[in-house]
Design a protein around this motif. Structure first.
Motif, mmCIF file in Angstrom:
data_model
loop_
_atom_site.group_PDB
_atom_site.id
_atom_site.type_symbol
_atom_site.label_atom_id
_atom_site.label_comp_id
_atom_site.label_asym_id
_atom_site.label_seq_id
_atom_site.Cartn_x
_atom_site.Cartn_y
_atom_site.Cartn_z
ATOM 1 N N SER A 97 0.956 -0.973 -0.617
ATOM 2 C CA SER A 97 0.051 -0.041 -0.014
ATOM 3 C C SER A 97 0.810 1.402 -0.177
ATOM 4 C CB SER A 97 -0.834 -0.055 1.713
ATOM 5 O OG SER A 97 -2.122 -0.867 1.062
ATOM 6 N N GLY A 101 0.747 3.879 -2.900
ATOM 7 C CA GLY A 101 0.044 4.740 -2.345
ATOM 8 C C GLY A 101 0.662 6.134 -3.166
ATOM 9 N N THR A 123 -2.907 4.739 2.796
ATOM 10 C CA THR A 123 -2.599 3.456 3.266
ATOM 11 C C THR A 123 -2.803 3.353 4.654
ATOM 12 O OG1 THR A 123 -0.002 4.530 4.379
ATOM 13 C CG2 THR A 123 -0.006 3.922 2.422
ATOM 14 N N VAL A 313 -5.749 2.069 -2.954
ATOM 15 C CA VAL A 313 -3.735 1.561 -2.541
ATOM 16 C C VAL A 313 -3.918 0.036 -1.253
ATOM 17 C CG1 VAL A 313 -2.490 2.754 -1.422
ATOM 18 C CG2 VAL A 313 -3.900 3.379 -3.721
#
Length: 405
Positions: A97, A101, A123, A313
């Motif tokens: 993530s 992200g 995240t 994400v």
């Protein structure tokens, strides 16, 4: 009535009305209490009726509420229950993530610095928000609930570390050294709390449980204040200290008698969920700049975009931690729980705006999307998962999820 006094009364009214409204609509949908706290805050705040206005008192109480939310998250985590496969998968998912992200944040944001703020915000998982939801649904002790706890813990603690390293204003190398110092001190505090006998502390707690002394509650405030002060002294986010404070208190109470632990937990939850935490969520609704969101085409367009990005994400990588044999509905439910975010977003956007790196439109869109995620995602997750009663009676696909070793 004085406007500040009226605001305090309205905050208390919203906090008291929220659980009644949640109870009233439960027969139709299990709407989390925080949904009504935020919506009522929006209603009485400047965005709608304009009766309540933010004051220095409500701002400070809101800060305490946010710290208490993270303390409760740390305190409620079953470290023994999430270690092993759930925690490894949760950490791996969060690292994915973080990379995705930040990359997407840099692509969508106007500057690289703004992209880092956006990426870290994407995240996060609102563990303190979803824990009461899964607890009320009877899921906290199930394999699914333990995975949600693991994903939420990493999704709350990981962004705090990222904030401390990349958004603290220091060079990343120096920030990492300072963070390591805090981690060492925090680990030492948890270790000492777990290894040191606390019979005298437990006796002091037990003998004051029903007196004006209330040593247990005062000890909580001391632990939170001490570790928050340590975080601030080191130039780190105060929420790190609050989160670790929950772990420390859990270690202190580890060997206490079960009835004492249950009563202490009830008192802590009363102070947190009954007083401070609702103020944070009501304040979030009151202070949300709805006019700025609706008056900016860019901010309004960013709202659905960020909501989708939360799922892409944070939700999809979070679903990788699902228990072995989990159904598609369980994985989808875990994705929606993982993508539920708000407190970290508020913290990140405040830092970004203060630093001049994050535009007001982007910050408003992120917070607005975070609000929507709290309002919508837990409801979807619960609907996909089904009720605990369904699981117990073998209704739906969730009954096939085995216990983890």
């Amino acid at each position: 009535m004085d406007s500040e006094a009226l605001t305090l009364v309205l905050f208390a009214l919203c906090a008291a009305a929220a659980p009644l409204l949640a109870r009233g609509v439960r027969r139709f949908a299990p709407v989390p209490v925080v949904v009504f706290e935020i919506l009522l805050g929006l209603l009485v705040g400047p965005a709608a009726l304009g009766w309540a206005v933010p004051t220095e008192v409500t701002d400070r109480l809101s800060d305490f509420g946010l710290a208490m939310l993270f303390f409760l998250a740390g305190h409620e985590i079953d470290v023994a229950g999430i270690r092993g496969r759930p925690l490894r998968r949760a950490v791996g998912g969060w690292l994915v993530s973080l990379v995705v992200g930040v990359v997407l944040g840099v692509l969508f944001a106007s500057t690289a610095a703004a992209g880092v703020f956006v990426g870290i915000a994407l995240t996060s998982t609102a563990l303190g928000t979803i824990l009461p939801v899964i607890s009320d649904a009877g899921e906290l002790g199930t394999p699914f609930g333990r995975v949600v706890s693991a994903v939420g813990a990493v999704g709350e603690f990981g962004p705090l570390i990222a904030i401390s390293i990349f958004l603290s204003g220091r060079q990343p190398g120096k920030a990492t050294v300072v963070l390591l110092i805090f981690v060492v001190l925090a680990a030492a505090a948890v270790w000492l709390a777990a290894r040191t006998p606390h019979a005298r502390v437990h006796r002091a707690i037990e003998t004051t449980l029903h007196t004006s002394g209330q040593f247990a509650v005062r000890l909580v405030m001391l632990v939170v204040a001490g570790l928050v002060a340590l975080s601030i002294w080191l130039g780190l986010d105060m929420l790190l200290g609050a989160f670790v404070g929950g772990l420390v208190l859990k270690a202190i109470m580890r060997d206490a008698a079960d009835p004492v632990v249950e009563q202490v937990d009830a008192k802590i939850e009363a102070v947190g969920y009954g007083f401070l935490v609702p103020i944070f969520f009501v304040s979030t609704g009151v202070t949300f700049d709805l006019h700025a969101l609706l008056g900016s085409g860019a901010a309004l367009a960013g709202l659905p975009l960020f909501l989708v990005l939360f799922l892409v994400v944070r939700g999809l990588p979070g679903a990788f931690a699902a228990p072995e044999g989990a159904s598609r509905r369980d994985r989808a439910s875990l994705a929606f729980f993982s993508a539920t975010a708000l407190p970290i977003i508020v913290a990140v956007t405040n830092i970004g705006r203060d630093a001049g790196d994050l535009s007001s439109a982007t910050a408003t869109s992120l917070v607005g999307a975070g609000l929507l995620s709290v309002l919508v995602f837990p409801l979807v997750a619960l609907a996909l998962r089904g009720t605990r009663r369904d699981v117990e009676h073998g209704v739906g696909e969730t009954a096939a999820v085995p216990e983890e070793a």
